[in-house]
Design an enzyme around this catalytic site. Sequence first.
Site, PDB file in Angstrom:
ATOM      1  N   GLN A 179     -12.918   4.698  16.660  1.00  0.00           N
ATOM      2  CA  GLN A 179     -14.490   5.090  16.606  1.00  0.00           C
ATOM      3  C   GLN A 179     -15.413   4.124  15.739  1.00  0.00           C
ATOM      4  OE1 GLN A 179     -11.908   7.228  16.336  1.00  0.00           O
ATOM      5  NE2 GLN A 179     -12.360   9.317  17.196  1.00  0.00           N
ATOM      6  N   ASP A 220     -16.585  17.836  10.911  1.00  0.00           N
ATOM      7  CA  ASP A 220     -16.241  18.647  12.194  1.00  0.00           C
ATOM      8  C   ASP A 220     -16.401  20.337  11.848  1.00  0.00           C
ATOM      9  OD1 ASP A 220     -14.895  15.909  12.642  1.00  0.00           O
ATOM     10  OD2 ASP A 220     -15.449  16.783  14.552  1.00  0.00           O
TER      11      ASP A 220
HETATM   12  O1  MRU Z   1     -12.669  12.782  17.343  1.00  0.00           O
HETATM   13  P1  MRU Z   1     -13.960  12.703  17.188  1.00  0.00           P
HETATM   14  O2  MRU Z   1     -14.592  11.264  17.476  1.00  0.00           O
HETATM   15  O3  MRU Z   1     -14.833  13.635  18.097  1.00  0.00           O
HETATM   16  O4  MRU Z   1     -14.274  12.762  15.743  1.00  0.00           O
HETATM   17  C1  MRU Z   1     -15.630  12.834  15.217  1.00  0.00           C
HETATM   18  C2  MRU Z   1     -15.563  12.915  13.855  1.00  0.00           C
HETATM   19  O5  MRU Z   1     -14.694  13.133  13.383  1.00  0.00           O
HETATM   20  C3  MRU Z   1     -16.946  12.992  13.116  1.00  0.00           C
HETATM   21  O6  MRU Z   1     -16.872  12.375  11.760  1.00  0.00           O
HETATM   22  C4  MRU Z   1     -17.520  14.133  13.012  1.00  0.00           C
HETATM   23  O7  MRU Z   1     -17.731  14.711  14.288  1.00  0.00           O
HETATM   24  C5  MRU Z   1     -18.906  14.252  12.578  1.00  0.00           C
HETATM   25  S1  MRU Z   1     -20.249  13.244  13.404  1.00  0.00           S
HETATM   26  C6  MRU Z   1     -21.630  13.512  13.379  1.00  0.00           C
END
Ligand code: MRU
Length: 329
Positions: A179, A220
């Site tokens: 990501q 999250d």
């Molecule tokens: O697995 P993902 O790509 O959904 O994880 C995303 C993250 O860990 C971000 O850091 C988190 O959602 C905060 S973003 C606004």
Amino acid sequence: MEVKAFVWNSGELKILNQLKLPQTEEWLSLKSYKEVAKAIKDMVVRGAPAIGCVGAYGFVLGVKYEKVDPEEVFQTLKNTRPTAVNLFWALERVKKALESGQDVEEEAKAIEREDYETNLKMGKIGNTLIPEGARILTHCNTGALATTGYGTALGVIRSAFRSGKNIFVWVDETRPYLQGSRLTAWELAKEGIPHKIITDSTAGFLMSKKMVDIIIVGADRITLRGDVANKIGTYTLAVLAKEHKIPFYVVAPASTFDPKLFSGEEIPIEERRGEEVKSCFGCKVAPTESGALHWGFDVTPAELIDAIITEKGIIQKPTPEKIKRVLGI
Ligand code: MRU
């Protein structure tokens, strides 16, 4: 203007396929709650606030357009990804709206609007903590693609840059979904923010060489004591930040807090298929017979966090009392 992860158009949810970025900008048209659930599960759309909002639109598709039993729609969307609380928060909100006779579509639109406004506020508030010339390290993608636009941690970085500060960003590539290198770097490049991608394992040595001034990440789920679940690798960064006396900041809206949970140990951590670690976008990088462990998230204890930046203010050195006071809960 920053990019959009999804666009709602009465009865149709268009989603930018984040698995194909940055090579291809492919838009998928989703017209059923089952398609939305699959897109969340497969990480076609990801990021805590984005999956909350997309989940809410999935609920709208299911109950308003497909006329399916609300409980069935709610459970299907809920059972996609377990860690980011924004998904459950948004689903509860649209479900409540339905039960009280409100228009669920209007409620989902309100969630989207509010998240964007929240991001702008966090950007402005967080910018006060960013010194001129800061070299900022960030992890995963917390930008427009992970939210309804602008971003959380990346929103603060955006605000600092737009306010004229001469900042530089170190982008953790963020194995195994990348990501960081695929999405964060893409957003930064589009906006012209100076940055360099590093492998996740470079972060510690970079800190030891005094090449990082601040670390900013998203979240999250945040518990009442201020423990933060975020993309796997965040905890490692927080421990390293303490060793090197580098400020460690988390940026998250009130919708990412789960005050029903006290400690981080109570947060369900998503475990994804080991196969995702053993291959990298279709290319095998491990022996078939090897096992692999793939936790999607880790938990950073409150003690390692210097501040949590929310739309309601900054929570310095988080404690349950300070969290309750700033959030007004
Ligand atoms: O697995 P993902 O790509 O959904 O994880 C995303 C993250 O860990 C971000 O850091 C988190 O959602 C905060 S973003 C606004």
